[in-house]
Design a protein around this motif. Structure first.
Motif, short mmCIF file in Angstrom:
data_model
loop_
_atom_site.label_atom_id
_atom_site.label_comp_id
_atom_site.label_asym_id
_atom_site.label_seq_id
_atom_site.Cartn_x
_atom_site.Cartn_y
_atom_site.Cartn_z
N MET A 1 6.44 13.76 27.83
CA MET A 1 7.06 14.15 29.09
C MET A 1 8.28 15.02 28.85
N GLU A 2 8.60 15.85 29.82
CA GLU A 2 9.76 16.72 29.71
C GLU A 2 11.05 15.91 29.82
N PRO B 1 -2.12 21.55 30.35
CA PRO B 1 -1.10 22.36 29.67
C PRO B 1 -0.32 23.27 30.62
N SER B 2 -0.79 23.43 31.84
CA SER B 2 -0.07 24.28 32.79
C SER B 2 1.00 23.50 33.56
N TYR C 1 16.02 21.81 35.69
CA TYR C 1 14.64 22.16 36.02
C TYR C 1 14.55 22.69 37.45
N VAL D 1 3.85 27.85 33.43
CA VAL D 1 3.95 26.39 33.39
C VAL D 1 4.77 25.93 34.60
N LEU E 1 -0.24 14.98 32.23
CA LEU E 1 0.07 15.13 30.81
C LEU E 1 -1.04 15.88 30.07
N ARG F 1 4.29 20.53 33.46
CA ARG F 1 5.33 19.85 32.69
C ARG F 1 5.86 18.70 33.55
N ASP G 1 6.79 22.92 36.69
CA ASP G 1 7.51 21.66 36.52
C ASP G 1 7.20 20.74 37.69
N SER H 1 8.25 15.55 34.64
CA SER H 1 9.50 14.82 34.60
C SER H 1 9.30 13.55 35.42
#
Length: 418
Positions: A48-49, A26-27, A74, A5, A23, A29, A7, A31
């Protein structure tokens, strides 16, 4: 083996296309860094992260401090900026942090119109003569010094929003007022440009990878964006093998090289004058209005998918698949007021050239605030077999698509027959 995943830091005001795609992946994340007034535009902050609010996404130092704070938690793989308001900030963060992607100097030149024109002019490309206005107090004197007629606009901005033609002293007086149309909507600096007398306006939409143009589509506006406000406005593709398209595709490549772009998508505006082609502006993001849908229908080119791939620095294999015909989109305008009635979605059912209609507003909608070249009541997606069919189709659809407002004068009723 599961995919790692990644960021992704997104700096953004209200542009939603890339946010939605990230969003759904799935790979990835997400912010988000945005402004308090923009937060209601995001329907899914729970997915969201993290969400960080700043006063201004264009304040480089403020966003830098917010990003450094996030980096306590992160390790970001990519920084994404989807619109002019945040593309330079994303470029600044990449340069500051040593991350891949469009660096600050290039991102800034794509979004600051004065820096853009200077870079193009140094490369020997033809652009309109321009003057930078450093402060609100200087608008009137600088307009007089530059000479009329002229166009004045924010040095930062997109579309035809807050772009004004100034022809005489009365226009200067109106534009210079603190409560006038220019200064009440934007802050200095502003850019003054010669008013270019042109015959036609085009846009080129491309894909650049490793500094090379891998794909470009050439289209012609049905009306120039600045003249199109308040009337039906759109564009249509041009045959790629025609002299007109080849000439513009070559110019697009020269502009891309002059701007120093390595990886992104492009949206270039070009004028045709009696003396030849004049470069208007170029953006390193997808064009607006119906351009993304037209590119997908005509070539199978998902411009937002490719833009995201370049922002994430990941490869995306794709080969253009040109469909037959001339593809067009037409946007039907709105004006300030309360909408009483809009046409039904089947308003063009008897026009086989119209493949899809999107109605964007409904009865009771209140239209206010600044209107852009892409502000619309609805959009028609069309296909014809020849460019020669476009003018007649535009005229016919314009007459058919009528929006009524609460303050419209009622049609006179016929006198009763004695």
């Amino acid at each position: 083996m599961s995919q790692r995943v990644r960021d992704v830091l997104v700096v953004n005001r209200r542009r939603q296309e890339l946010v939605t795609r990230i969003l759904q992946d799935p790979s990835l994340r997400l912010s988000l860094v945005t402004e308090p007034g923009c937060l209601p535009d995001y329907p899914d902050t729970a997915g969201m992260e993290s969400v960080t609010l700043v006063e201004n996404v264009q304040n480089l130092d403020e966003v830098r401090h917010a990003t450094l704070d996030l980096m306590n938690r992160y390790t970001f793989d990519a920084v994404v900026g989807p619109a002019e308001s945040s593309i330079p900030t994303a470029g600044y963060l990449r340069s500051y942090l040593g991350m891949p992607g469009i660096p600050f100097d290039v991102a800034h030149a794509f979004c600051n119109k004065n820096a853009m024109k200077a870079r193009l002019r140094r490369a020997g490309l033809t652009v309109a003569r321009c003057t930078l206005v450093p402060s609100a107090e200087s608008v009137g004197p600088f307009l007089r010094k530059h000479g009329l007629p002229t166009v004045i606009k924010p040095a930062w901005g997109d579309g035809a929003a807050n772009v004004h033609v100034v022809r005489d002293e009365s226009d200067i007086a109106a534009i210079s007022r603190p409560d006038g149309p220019l200064l009440s909507n934007d802050e200095a600096p502003f850019l003054i440009e010669d008013f270019v007398e042109f015959e036609d306006e085009y846009h080129c939409d491309g894909l650049v990878r490793d500094g090379e143009v891998r794909f470009v589509s050439v289209s012609k506006y049905t009306r120039p964006p600045l003249r199109g406000k308040g009337s039906v406005f759109g564009s249509h593709t041009l045959p790629a093998d025609g002299d007109e398209a080849r000439e513009l595709a070559e110019l697009h490549g020269e502009v891309v090289r002059a701007m120093g772009l390595s990886d992104s998508v492009t949206h270039l505006e070009v004028f045709r004058t009696r003396d030849g082609l004049v470069v208007g502006e170029i953006a390193c993001r997808p064009g607006g209005g119906g351009i993304p849908q037209t590119l997908r229908r005509a070539y199978g080119f998902d411009v937002w998918e490719h833009f995201l791939a370049t922002e994430l620095n990941r490869p995306l294999e794709w080969t253009p698949d040109a469909a037959e015909g001339i593809f067009a989109f037409l946007m039907f305008p709105v004006r300030p007021g309360v909408v009483r009635r809009v046409p039904d979605p089947d308003v063009f059912a008897d026009f086989p050239e119209v493949e899809k209609v999107d109605i964007k507003i409904g009865p009771g909608a209140r239209i206010s605030g600044m209107l852009y070249s892409t502000s619309m009541a609805g959009m028609a997606h069309c296909r014809v077999d020849s460019v020669d069919r476009i003018p007649g189709l535009v005229s016919a659809l314009e007459k058919r698509f009528v929006v009524e407002y609460e303050d419209d004068e009622p049609e006179p009723r016929p006198e009763p027959t004695p």
